[in-house]
Design an enzyme around this catalytic site. Structure first.
Site, PDB file in Angstrom:
ATOM      1  N   CYS A  32       0.896  -1.193   0.011  1.00 21.12           N
ATOM      2  CA  CYS A  32       0.033   0.002  -0.112  1.00 21.12           C
ATOM      3  C   CYS A  32       1.057   1.214  -0.137  1.00 21.12           C
ATOM      4  O   CYS A  32       1.806   1.497  -0.917  1.00 21.12           O
ATOM      5  CB  CYS A  32      -1.073   0.041   1.292  1.00 21.12           C
TER       6      CYS A  32
ATOM      7  N   GLU B 142      -2.453  -8.912   3.004  1.00 21.64           N
ATOM      8  CA  GLU B 142      -2.897  -9.524   4.193  1.00 21.64           C
ATOM      9  C   GLU B 142      -4.431  -9.373   4.551  1.00 21.64           C
ATOM     10  O   GLU B 142      -4.894 -10.088   5.564  1.00 21.64           O
ATOM     11  CB  GLU B 142      -1.862  -8.858   5.327  1.00 21.64           C
TER      12      GLU B 142
ATOM     13  N   HIS C  98      -3.787  -4.702  -0.428  1.00 25.77           N
ATOM     14  CA  HIS C  98      -3.382  -5.226   0.825  1.00 25.77           C
ATOM     15  C   HIS C  98      -3.411  -6.852   0.967  1.00 25.77           C
ATOM     16  O   HIS C  98      -4.421  -7.257   0.948  1.00 25.77           O
ATOM     17  CB  HIS C  98      -4.149  -4.729   2.187  1.00 25.77           C
TER      18      HIS C  98
END
Length: 199
Positions: free
Chosen positions: A78, A181, A179
């Site tokens: 990001c 994750e 992202h």
């Protein structure tokens, strides 16, 4: 061992949880000696570009990251991806790490800003991070600025009223505008692929 760089502006908890789930050895650190010992680096980031670069400079990590990135894989996530570029005009003109040619500027689109939510990846070439990731897989974005760079540095785009570089790559330097994750199985696959680069 993956070193997740803690400089005060990163989403460390979610990244830690994802790497733990994948059973990838990692540490969260701002110690230059630990960065030196690590096999791979992750540079997270949330917030504004100028503030993040000031924090990175204040911790003395900017030069350490540039040095280590010449020798081992580095993944920016990001805002961390945006910081890999030469400069940004978010709020004020600010120099980045200069690891990938290009600049960061506001997304030029008629659609709502910030670009927030799930969007499809469109592959723009081969990348080890995209192994076992199918074209048009969905990942999660939250951002108002994007990288403006040569297509040769972009391994995947997403479309949001304009083509946004979603995954960039230059040598052993990688950046994800989304992202991973927070992107379900697709994001976990990308993190797993990154974790396997030095095995």
């Amino acid at each position: 061992m993956i070193a997740v760089i803690d400089y005060g502006a990163g989403n460390l908890f979610s990244i830690h949880n994802a790497l733990k789930y994948l059973d990838l050895p990692h540490m969260i650190t701002r110690d230059k000696a630990e960065l030196e010992k690590a096999d791979e680096l992750i540079l997270p980031g949330v917030g504004a570009f100028p503030d993040a670069m000031k924090l990175l400079s204040r911790t003395g990590l900017s030069d350490a990251i540039r040095e280590q990135a010449q020798r081992k894989p580095l993944l920016g996530i990001c805002l961390g991806m945006q910081m890999l570029f030469e400069e940004s005009d978010e709020f004020e003109q600010t120099s980045g790490l200069g690891l990938i040619p290009g600049k960061v500027s506001r997304i030029q689109t008629s659609l709502k800003i910030p670009h927030m939510g799930w969007n499809h990846l469109r592959k723009n070439g081969d990348s080890p991070l995209l192994s076992s990731v199918s074209d048009e897989s969905s990942v999660y974005f939250v951002h108002s600025y994007m990288a403006y760079t040569s297509p040769e540095n972009v391994t995947a785009y997403c479309e949001y009223g304009t083509d946004i570089p979603a995954l960039v790559e230059r040598g052993n330097i990688f950046g994800a505008q989304f992202h991973p994750e927070k992107s379900g199985e697709t994001g976990l696959t990308i993190l797993r692929n990154f974790g396997g680069l030095t095995k």
